[in-house]
Write a protein that holds these residues in place. Structure first.
Motif, PDB file in Angstrom:
ATOM      1  N   ARG A 125       0.858  -1.286  -0.076  1.00  0.00           N
ATOM      2  CA  ARG A 125       0.001   0.199  -0.049  1.00  0.00           C
ATOM      3  C   ARG A 125       0.909   1.314  -0.052  1.00  0.00           C
ATOM      4  N   LEU A 126       2.278   1.138  -0.075  1.00  0.00           N
ATOM      5  CA  LEU A 126       2.972   2.250   0.054  1.00  0.00           C
ATOM      6  C   LEU A 126       2.653   3.062  -1.241  1.00  0.00           C
ATOM      7  N   PRO A 127       2.643   4.343  -1.225  1.00  0.00           N
ATOM      8  CA  PRO A 127       3.370   5.264  -0.201  1.00  0.00           C
ATOM      9  C   PRO A 127       2.224   5.800   0.758  1.00  0.00           C
ATOM     10  N   GLN A 128       1.100   5.213   0.929  1.00  0.00           N
ATOM     11  CA  GLN A 128       0.109   5.758   1.945  1.00  0.00           C
ATOM     12  C   GLN A 128       0.956   5.402   3.331  1.00  0.00           C
ATOM     13  N   LYS A 129       0.601   6.402   4.066  1.00  0.00           N
ATOM     14  CA  LYS A 129       1.073   6.447   5.332  1.00  0.00           C
ATOM     15  C   LYS A 129       0.023   5.777   6.361  1.00  0.00           C
ATOM     16  N   ARG A 130       0.424   4.693   6.913  1.00  0.00           N
ATOM     17  CA  ARG A 130      -0.358   4.002   8.023  1.00  0.00           C
ATOM     18  C   ARG A 130       0.142   4.051   9.302  1.00  0.00           C
ATOM     19  N   PRO A 131      -0.975   4.104  10.042  1.00  0.00           N
ATOM     20  CA  PRO A 131      -0.685   4.188  11.372  1.00  0.00           C
ATOM     21  C   PRO A 131       0.450   2.864  12.216  1.00  0.00           C
ATOM     22  N   GLU A 132       1.015   3.046  13.061  1.00  0.00           N
ATOM     23  CA  GLU A 132       1.642   1.758  13.527  1.00  0.00           C
ATOM     24  C   GLU A 132       0.801   0.759  14.111  1.00  0.00           C
ATOM     25  N   VAL A 133       1.156  -0.637  13.535  1.00  0.00           N
ATOM     26  CA  VAL A 133       0.081  -1.803  14.014  1.00  0.00           C
ATOM     27  C   VAL A 133       0.962  -2.445  15.005  1.00  0.00           C
ATOM     28  N   LEU A 134       0.189  -2.730  16.472  1.00  0.00           N
ATOM     29  CA  LEU A 134       1.064  -3.609  17.363  1.00  0.00           C
ATOM     30  C   LEU A 134       0.274  -4.859  17.181  1.00  0.00           C
ATOM     31  N   LEU A 135       0.888  -5.817  17.355  1.00  0.00           N
ATOM     32  CA  LEU A 135       0.547  -7.246  17.592  1.00  0.00           C
ATOM     33  C   LEU A 135       0.771  -7.824  18.901  1.00  0.00           C
ATOM     34  N   ALA A 136      -0.136  -8.893  19.437  1.00  0.00           N
ATOM     35  CA  ALA A 136       0.157  -9.216  20.647  1.00  0.00           C
ATOM     36  C   ALA A 136       0.618 -10.555  20.721  1.00  0.00           C
ATOM     37  N   CYS A 137       1.988 -10.366  21.560  1.00  0.00           N
ATOM     38  CA  CYS A 137       2.673 -11.701  21.698  1.00  0.00           C
ATOM     39  C   CYS A 137       1.910 -12.546  22.453  1.00  0.00           C
ATOM     40  N   GLU A 138       2.324 -14.104  22.202  1.00  0.00           N
ATOM     41  CA  GLU A 138       1.742 -15.149  22.906  1.00  0.00           C
ATOM     42  C   GLU A 138       2.567 -15.387  24.442  1.00  0.00           C
ATOM     43  N   PHE A 139       1.901 -15.307  25.563  1.00  0.00           N
ATOM     44  CA  PHE A 139       2.716 -15.894  26.667  1.00  0.00           C
ATOM     45  C   PHE A 139       2.797 -17.398  26.655  1.00  0.00           C
ATOM     46  N   VAL A 140       3.968 -17.846  26.870  1.00  0.00           N
ATOM     47  CA  VAL A 140       4.470 -19.364  27.109  1.00  0.00           C
ATOM     48  C   VAL A 140       4.504 -19.495  28.510  1.00  0.00           C
ATOM     49  N   GLU A 141       3.845 -20.256  28.967  1.00  0.00           N
ATOM     50  CA  GLU A 141       3.947 -20.616  30.527  1.00  0.00           C
ATOM     51  C   GLU A 141       5.240 -21.270  31.125  1.00  0.00           C
ATOM     52  N   GLY A 142       5.802 -21.924  30.314  1.00  0.00           N
ATOM     53  CA  GLY A 142       7.072 -22.374  30.812  1.00  0.00           C
ATOM     54  C   GLY A 142       7.390 -23.132  32.105  1.00  0.00           C
ATOM     55  N   THR A 143       8.326 -23.252  32.653  1.00  0.00           N
ATOM     56  CA  THR A 143       8.772 -23.928  33.888  1.00  0.00           C
ATOM     57  C   THR A 143       9.810 -22.997  34.562  1.00  0.00           C
ATOM     58  N   THR A 144      10.157 -21.807  34.073  1.00  0.00           N
ATOM     59  CA  THR A 144      11.207 -20.952  34.520  1.00  0.00           C
ATOM     60  C   THR A 144      10.836 -19.819  35.381  1.00  0.00           C
ATOM     61  N   LEU A 145       9.681 -19.572  35.843  1.00  0.00           N
ATOM     62  CA  LEU A 145       9.169 -18.683  36.765  1.00  0.00           C
ATOM     63  C   LEU A 145       8.100 -19.023  37.897  1.00  0.00           C
TER      64      LEU A 145
END
Length: 153
Positions: A125-145
């Motif tokens: 879609r360049l050269p249109q200016k688009r707002p910044e897009v933030l994506l959510a990250c997945e929390f990984v439970e793990g065993t180290t906390l």
């Protein structure tokens, strides 16, 4: 970052160190978010580009958030070689978790495929200016906390 600090503080950690070299926009944003989150949760937040396990233990740090999973994995391995319990003696989390994590790290997984898809869409879609897009990250439970000193060998 806010979520990791909140979870860490909720377990009772009062000294958290963030390991990462602020070398790009994302790294700098993560560092700012870490500082804001530690202030909001009233915990002592420290930053270092790199640390040794002995340094962490000497200054009383009980939790580490590493920008790179390789750094987190190295700390976990070093602690276990010294018969320290992870997460009891030291909790270790990582940002940008790999899909093939074999240590059971706790942390965040960046949505790489969706990030790439959105980047291609924005480039088309360049050269249109688009707002910044933030994506959510997945929390990984793990065993180290866990709460400091809560894990027995």
């Amino acid at each position: 970052m806010r979520d990791l600090v909140a979870r860490t503080a909720a377990f009772g950690h009062r000294q958290i160190i963030y390991i990462g070299l602020p070398s790009g926009t994302t790294s700098v944003e993560r560092l700012h978010a870490f500082r804001a989150a530690t202030k909001a949760w009233n915990v002592k937040g420290m930053h270092a580009p790199a640390v040794w396990l002995d340094q962490l233990l000497r200054i009383g740090v009980t939790a580490v958030i590493a920008e790179h999973s390789d750094d987190a994995a190295a700390l976990v391995r070093a602690a276990r070689r010294r018969n320290l319990s992870v997460p009891g003696d030291l909790s270790v989390m990582a940002l940008d978790m790999p899909e093939d994590d074999l240590l059971g790290l706790t942390g965040l997984r960046v949505p790489r495929w969706e990030t790439g898809r959105r980047a291609v869409h924005l480039l088309a879609r360049l050269p249109q200016k688009r707002p910044e897009v933030l994506l959510a990250c997945e929390f990984v439970e793990g065993t180290t906390l866990a709460a400091p000193g809560s894990f027995l060998l």
